[in-house]
Design a protein around this motif. Structure first.
Motif, short mmCIF file in Angstrom:
data_model
loop_
_atom_site.label_atom_id
_atom_site.label_comp_id
_atom_site.label_asym_id
_atom_site.label_seq_id
_atom_site.Cartn_x
_atom_site.Cartn_y
_atom_site.Cartn_z
N ASP A 76 38.70 39.69 46.83
CA ASP A 76 37.70 40.00 47.85
C ASP A 76 36.32 39.45 47.50
O ASP A 76 35.53 39.15 48.40
CB ASP A 76 37.59 41.51 48.06
N ILE A 77 36.02 39.33 46.21
CA ILE A 77 34.67 38.87 45.85
C ILE A 77 34.50 37.37 46.11
O ILE A 77 33.39 36.86 46.06
CB ILE A 77 34.30 39.22 44.38
N TRP A 78 35.62 36.68 46.39
CA TRP A 78 35.52 35.25 46.75
C TRP A 78 34.99 35.08 48.16
O TRP A 78 34.46 34.05 48.50
CB TRP A 78 36.89 34.59 46.61
N GLY A 79 35.16 36.11 48.98
CA GLY A 79 34.67 36.03 50.35
C GLY A 79 35.73 35.55 51.32
O GLY A 79 36.71 34.90 50.94
N ALA A 80 35.54 35.89 52.60
CA ALA A 80 36.51 35.54 53.63
C ALA A 80 36.65 34.03 53.77
O ALA A 80 35.66 33.29 53.74
CB ALA A 80 36.08 36.15 54.97
N GLY A 81 37.89 33.59 53.91
CA GLY A 81 38.14 32.18 54.15
C GLY A 81 38.09 31.30 52.92
O GLY A 81 38.29 30.09 53.02
N GLN A 82 37.82 31.89 51.75
CA GLN A 82 37.76 31.08 50.54
C GLN A 82 39.13 31.04 49.86
O GLN A 82 40.02 31.83 50.15
CB GLN A 82 36.71 31.65 49.58
N ALA A 83 39.31 30.09 48.95
CA ALA A 83 40.58 29.93 48.25
C ALA A 83 40.93 31.20 47.48
O ALA A 83 40.05 31.84 46.89
CB ALA A 83 40.50 28.74 47.30
N ASP A 84 42.19 31.56 47.50
CA ASP A 84 42.66 32.74 46.79
C ASP A 84 42.60 32.48 45.28
O ASP A 84 43.22 31.53 44.79
CB ASP A 84 44.09 33.06 47.22
N PRO A 85 41.88 33.32 44.53
CA PRO A 85 41.77 33.08 43.09
C PRO A 85 42.98 33.55 42.30
O PRO A 85 42.97 33.50 41.07
CB PRO A 85 40.53 33.91 42.71
N TRP A 86 44.05 34.00 42.98
CA TRP A 86 45.21 34.51 42.27
C TRP A 86 45.80 33.46 41.32
O TRP A 86 46.31 33.79 40.26
CB TRP A 86 46.28 34.98 43.25
N ARG A 87 45.71 32.19 41.68
CA ARG A 87 46.27 31.15 40.80
C ARG A 87 45.60 31.15 39.43
O ARG A 87 46.24 30.85 38.43
CB ARG A 87 46.14 29.77 41.45
N LEU A 88 44.31 31.49 39.38
CA LEU A 88 43.62 31.59 38.09
C LEU A 88 44.20 32.74 37.27
O LEU A 88 44.50 32.60 36.08
CB LEU A 88 42.12 31.82 38.30
N VAL A 89 44.34 33.90 37.93
CA VAL A 89 44.87 35.09 37.26
C VAL A 89 46.31 34.85 36.81
O VAL A 89 46.69 35.17 35.68
CB VAL A 89 44.80 36.30 38.22
N GLU A 90 47.10 34.25 37.67
CA GLU A 90 48.52 34.01 37.37
C GLU A 90 48.69 33.07 36.18
O GLU A 90 49.55 33.28 35.32
CB GLU A 90 49.20 33.44 38.60
#
Length: 205
Positions: A76-90
């Motif tokens: 959510d802190i990336w903001g609406a419409g921005q790339a999902d940061p899950w790939r970094l976490v994964e």
């Protein structure tokens, strides 16, 4: 790693883990990294749901977004419409490696701030892929920090940390010595132990 907070937190994490892939969450003593806590964070992971939640966030990290981040979805802190940061976490959780990412934050007025994100794996109660340790640090602190929140983030660069290279890099930049010789922080003379944590009294500037 360009930011001193990233370098020192990485060195602390690396010292704790020894020959293991990652240290235990319970081994982290906040008192040993008290001058890094304002830019530090801990994420709680749900791999089945591809979700990361902010478990703890330092005061400067919260100030960037103008709100308390504890309990917020990391995406959510990336903001609406921005790339999902899950790939970094994964990447960090699955491969048990550290990553450092260059980010650009923007306010609603399109003011920009360059940030460095460090994410490192942790074990928690013997389990892997459940916690991450990290830091989010501004390269330059703007005058508007704390007045106007960052509303979106975008990734500019990404690097997976190579232990061999980074040991050499840390030695050259003397991160170990810097961590040992941190100055005493203000309003921090009487820490109180709470379980495995050290609670440090806060104060007003």
């Amino acid at each position: 790693m360009k930011h001193p907070t990233s370098r020192m937190l990485y060195h602390y994490w690396d010292r704790l883990r020894g020959t293991r892939a990652a240290p235990e969450r319970s081994e982290i003593e906040p008192g040993e990294i008290r001058n890094l806590l304002s830019e530090s964070l801990i994420l709680e992971l749900d791999m089945a749901q591809s979700a990361a939640t902010v478990r703890l966030a330092g005061t400067r990290v919260c100030a960037l977004f103008g709100r308390e981040l504890r309990g917020s979805a990391f995406g959510d802190i990336w903001g609406a419409g921005q790339a999902d940061p899950w790939r970094l976490v994964e990447t960090v959780a699955v491969d048990t490696v550290g990553i450092v990412a260059g980010l650009r934050g923007m306010t609603q007025r399109d003011e920009q701030i360059d940030l460095e994100l460090l994410l490192l794996p942790l074990r928690h109660r013997g389990q892997t892929q459940v916690r991450l340790l990290g830091a989010l640090s501004p390269k330059v602190v703007p005058q508007w920090l704390g007045l106007r929140p960052v509303t979106r983030l975008e990734s500019i660069s990404l690097r997976v940390l190579d232990p061999t290279y980074d040991v050499i890099d840390l030695a050259r930049n003397d991160a170990a010595s810097s961590l040992r010789n941190l100055p005493e922080p203000a309003n921090d003379s009487v820490p109180v132990r709470r379980g495995h944590l050290m609670v440090h009294p806060g104060g007003r500037a």
